[in-house]
Design an enzyme around this catalytic site. Structure first.
Site, PDB file in Angstrom:
ATOM      1  N   SER A  94      34.493  38.887  50.537  1.00 32.84           N
ATOM      2  CA  SER A  94      33.062  38.577  50.622  1.00 32.84           C
ATOM      3  C   SER A  94      32.323  39.170  49.421  1.00 32.84           C
ATOM      4  O   SER A  94      32.635  38.834  48.284  1.00 32.84           O
ATOM      5  CB  SER A  94      32.506  39.077  51.957  1.00 32.84           C
ATOM      6  OG  SER A  94      31.226  38.560  52.198  1.00 32.84           O
ATOM      7  N   ASP A 136      33.566  29.053  57.933  1.00 35.09           N
ATOM      8  CA  ASP A 136      32.848  30.265  57.539  1.00 35.09           C
ATOM      9  C   ASP A 136      31.346  29.992  57.561  1.00 35.09           C
ATOM     10  O   ASP A 136      30.852  29.175  56.775  1.00 35.09           O
ATOM     11  CB  ASP A 136      33.296  30.670  56.129  1.00 35.09           C
ATOM     12  CG  ASP A 136      32.723  32.004  55.673  1.00 35.09           C
ATOM     13  OD1 ASP A 136      31.704  32.446  56.228  1.00 35.09           O
ATOM     14  OD2 ASP A 136      33.312  32.602  54.745  1.00 35.09           O
ATOM     15  N   HIS A 185      34.884  33.611  58.511  1.00 33.57           N
ATOM     16  CA  HIS A 185      34.520  34.409  57.330  1.00 33.57           C
ATOM     17  C   HIS A 185      35.469  35.584  57.115  1.00 33.57           C
ATOM     18  O   HIS A 185      35.840  35.889  55.980  1.00 33.57           O
ATOM     19  CB  HIS A 185      33.086  34.923  57.469  1.00 33.57           C
ATOM     20  CG  HIS A 185      32.617  35.707  56.279  1.00 33.57           C
ATOM     21  ND1 HIS A 185      32.539  35.169  55.013  1.00 33.57           N
ATOM     22  CD2 HIS A 185      32.212  37.009  56.147  1.00 33.57           C
ATOM     23  CE1 HIS A 185      32.102  36.078  54.161  1.00 33.57           C
ATOM     24  NE2 HIS A 185      31.906  37.211  54.827  1.00 33.57           N
TER      25      HIS A 185
END
Length: 246
Positions: A100, A197, A227
């Site tokens: 991320s 996601d 995610h």
């Protein structure tokens, strides 16, 4: 187990965990408000132990067990932390793994230290997220709140505590945007992206892989992936990507 501590010049402490071993080492960069005890970080360290490979995981300023107030954090500050860990705690080439926000920081670190990066493995990389995934997606009312109060609180599906977004984070993040030009790295790049996601759309991963100018860049889309990509089958894909570079 108590973490080890890296003291920064300003007196703040970065918590980290490290195992010795052969190179190239593995350096894990976590996500926004995540920490080094997450599933992917721990799984990578366990796999490194089995392979006799060096591995390092750490908490950014104001994350996990590191010191600092979250409101004082920024992309630049967390990049400085990442480079401090790379420079002072690791030796030789590293496979830098970023999840991320960590994908953005890992890429920025590789651009700053290309000779130290043996490869990038990015999980749902949120490159330029402060601008493209936060500011650009906010309503006029949310932007007004941020500009007026300096902070915006939004519910989080990952924690009982709300997400807090600081206007400073968005403003400072503009100094580190990289998707507006080719990302000039010669090392192998692997991106894993879930198509379910809600935080980093898979189209963002396509835009990201297109930005890398090197020829050895590959994107794997996981149709039912979320995610976090922390299921056993996701971890297996992550390890395959890492060892494929190593």
């Amino acid at each position: 187990m108590l973490p080890q501590i890296l003291r920064r010049p300003d007196g703040h402490q970065l918590a980290y965990a490290q195992v010795p071993g052969a190179g190239p080492g593995l350096l894990f960069c976590g996500g926004y408000r995540s920490d080094m005890t997450g599933t992917k970080a721990v799984a990578l360290e366990a796999a490194a132990r089995q392979q006799g490979r060096a591995a390092t995981r750490f908490d950014y300023f104001a994350h996990g067990q590191s010191s600092g107030a979250f409101k004082d954090g920024s992309i630049g500050r967390w990049l400085d932390d990442t480079l401090a860990v790379l420079d002072h705690l690791t030796t030789g080439p590293q496979i830098i793994i970023g999840s991320s926000m960590g994908g953005w920081l890992a890429t920025l670190a590789a651009l700053s230290r290309p000779q130290r990066c043996a490869g990038l493995v990015l999980v749902a990389p949120a490159l330029d997220f402060t601008e493209t995934l936060m500011w650009a997606q906010m309503t006029p009312a949310q932007r007004s709140t941020l500009e007026r109060e300096g902070v915006l609180y939004e519910p989080s599906q990952y924690s009982d505590a709300p997400y807090e977004y600081h206007f400073k984070l968005i403003q400072e993040g503009r100094n580190h945007l990289i998707l507006d030009r080719p990302i000039a790295l010669d090392c192998p790049v692997r991106i894993l992206q879930g198509m379910q996601d809600p935080d980093v759309p898979w189209q963002h991963a396509v835009r990201s892989i297109e930005a890398f100018s090197g020829g050895d860049a590959r994107l794997t889309l996981i149709k039912d992936g979320d995610h976090r990509l922390s299921r056993p089958e996701d971890i297996a894909l992550l390890l395959d990507a890492v060892w494929g570079i190593a």
